[in-house]
Scaffold this active site. Structure first.
Site, PDB file in Angstrom:
ATOM      1  N   HIS A 521      73.129  30.475  45.128  1.00  0.00           N
ATOM      2  CA  HIS A 521      72.400  31.409  45.919  1.00  0.00           C
ATOM      3  C   HIS A 521      71.521  32.133  45.025  1.00  0.00           C
ATOM      4  O   HIS A 521      70.644  32.987  45.894  1.00  0.00           O
ATOM      5  CB  HIS A 521      73.476  32.059  46.830  1.00  0.00           C
ATOM      6  N   ASP A 525      67.912  29.357  48.699  1.00  0.00           N
ATOM      7  CA  ASP A 525      68.186  30.080  49.837  1.00  0.00           C
ATOM      8  C   ASP A 525      68.881  29.085  50.608  1.00  0.00           C
ATOM      9  O   ASP A 525      68.609  27.650  50.649  1.00  0.00           O
ATOM     10  CB  ASP A 525      67.053  30.790  50.533  1.00  0.00           C
TER      11      ASP A 525
END
Length: 548
Positions: A521, A525
């Site tokens: 992450h 995204d």
């Protein structure tokens, strides 16, 4: 000053080549880029150009010899050098007793003098090899030979284990294993000396044994080395290297019965050695060879004995981690600590793929020599999705994002002793058939410990198929420094609601598979991951690509 000419690197995984033919002789004038000699490897036959203009000086590697990449094969005396071409190699000490008549006979009979036998000396050091870019050490897990055993060049002599690969390591030279310096179970750094090969005089494989030294009153001509006549066993006309044909001739193998896995169906060294390890004892040739004492073959002629099954641990027993298991554990902990893992799961309707595979699998195997599995479909769809969403193929480097030039797909292979991830390099350039062949080849070599260091290096994205064990889906851990991993779940039939173009709903039985994308992450995204998975799903559900 003379310029050294070396055996060139003919591919990132190529470590040696066979010099098949000299196109020039000592004293000949050569132009820069003029073909100088021919070589053959498991992947390519090629003419090698001269790196400079001048005169061909000393030839250090004779026709038929196989040497490692970087070995000096000859020297070019540049055109401004006063150094003349060296004289013909001097005879060895034993041959100096030959009379002038014998020398004259030898000169007329022999175009290129055979290389002298390797003299006994301190021996050849055997080193712990570099088994990957980031690997600094390895554990010697098993000796396949003991002190005093005779070994052939390239014959496996010990096994090692690292966090990326378990492999059998071949001998760098022929001779006798004279010393073992690292015992089973020891972990040593790369390039540490683990053994010594030495203790005897060995003649090159391509030359005959030296004849007895003649007395001054008994001149003996030196006969030229005869070239083997073409035969069915040598597979004349098939795509293979001289080394492969030599092994075939020595073991009476008909190459027409071996499926080549190299470029354009080329039969590689691994192909023939794999055939020999699993083949029954060959039938005698139609034309028997002349009666002579047999010499030891350079390749194994019979299957190796299967290892004894490891006894299951007893309840309450404390069992230490294997080296591979220990390093895998360390890498998994490091990955979880490095990347903030997020997972997203998609259901994919694989009915179209299932029907296509069922219809084509028999004809496909007959046509291409490889089984049609689901993995090339999944790999191809992942590659197409990565092309459109390169952030998923990227990786973190410090405070920057590296967008990788190529798509190198790692395929996790479960082994009895651990897990390994060989890599399909430049998968974006491969056809469906190319990917299918690469998947089978890498998996087979992983299970038989035949992977090279290059085979497990450089991955940019990984596929792991835990669905073969029946699970719906998993939550895989990313292989650093990659940023994403795709988990493949089980393929099952489910009742699914289908909506037609008029909005009418029906219930149908469909083949459904779950896929999980684990991603870092820090750079990917949720929206990027969702777009990638939507592209992957659509490619599979609307498959229209020719499978070859």
């Amino acid at each position: 000053m003379p310029i050294d000419v070396v055996m060139p690197q003919m591919g990132e995984s190529i470590t040696e080549g066979t010099l098949t033919k000299w196109l020039k002789k000592p004293g000949d004038t050569v132009a820069r880029d003029e073909p100088l000699f021919e070589i053959s490897t498991d992947k390519v036959d090629a003419e090698i150009p001269s790196p400079a203009a001048g005169t061909l000086g000393e030839i250090k590697v004779q026709e038929g010899a196989t040497v490692s990449v970087g070995t000096v094969v000859c020297a070019i005396n540049d055109s401004g050098s006063a150094e003349a071409a060296p004289p013909a190699p001097a005879a060895n000490e034993a041959a100096q007793t030959v009379t002038p008549a014998a020398v004259a006979t030898a000169a007329s009979d022999q175009a290129v003098p055979p290389p002298a036998p390797e003299a006994s000396g301190p021996g050849t050091e055997v080193l712990m090899p570099q088994m990957g870019e980031s690997i600094t050490e390895g554990t010697l897990t098993k000796w396949l030979k003991k002190v005093g055993d005779t070994v052939a060049r390239d014959e496996p002599i010990f096994e090692i284990s690292t966090d990326k690969v378990d492999a059998e390591i071949p001998s760098p030279s022929a001779g006798v294993l004279s010393e073992i310096r690292v015992q089973e179970g020891q972990t040593v750094t790369v390039s540490a000396v683990v053994a010594v090969i030495g203790g005897g005089t060995t003649a090159p494989a391509s030359t005959p044994k030296a004849a007895a030294v003649p007395t001054p009153s008994t001149p003996a001509p030196i006969a030229p080395v005869p070239a083997p006549a073409p035969s069915a066993a040598t597979g004349e006309g098939l795509r293979s290297s001289p080394l492969v044909r030599k092994i075939a001739a020595e073991n009476n193998v008909d190459l027409r019965g071996i499926q080549g896995t190299g470029a354009s169906g080329r039969i590689t060294k691994q192909d023939i050695l794999g055939h020999l390890e699993g083949a029954p004892t060959p039938a005698p040739a139609v034309s028997p060879a002349p009666t002579a004492a047999p010499s030891a073959p350079t390749a194994p002629a019979a299957a190796k004995a299967a290892p004894a099954p490891t006894a299951a641990p007893l309840p309450g027993e404390l069992v230490p981690l294997s080296k591979m298991r220990s390093i895998i554990a360390k890498r998994m902990v490091e990955s979880k600590a490095t990347s903030p893992h997020v997972h997203t799961v998609f259901k994919v309707d694989m009915t179209r793929i299932v029907k296509l595979r069922e219809k084509e699998k028999n004809k496909y195997e007959q046509r291409n020599g490889v089984k049609l599995t689901y993995m090339p479909f999944i790999t191809r769809a992942a590659v197409q999705a990565l092309r459109k969403h390169p952030i998923v193929n990227a990786s973190m480097q410090g405070e920057s994002i590296l967008y990788n030039k190529n798509i190198n797909v790692g395929i996790a292979v479960a082994l009895e002793w651990g897990l390994i991830v060989p890599v399909i390099k430049q998968a974006e350039e491969k056809s469906f058939l190319g990917i299918a062949r690469a998947v089978v080849d890498l998996a087979d070599r992983a299970r038989s410990k035949k992977l090279a260091p290059d085979d497990v290096a450089g991955g940019t994205f990984t596929l792991t198929n835990s669905g073969i064990f029946g699970e719906q889906f998993g939550m895989p851990i990313i292989a650093q420094p990659q940023s994403a991993i795709l988990g493949i779940g089980g393929l099952n039939k489910e009742a699914v609601v289908l909506t037609d173009k008029d909005g009418q709903d029906t219930i149908a039985i469909r083949s459904i598979q779950h896929f999980t994308l684990g991603f870092d992450h820090r750079i990917i995204d949720g929206a990027d991951a969702g777009k990638f998975m939507s592209e992957f799903k659509a490619y599979l559900e609307t498959w229209s690509e020719d499978i070859g």
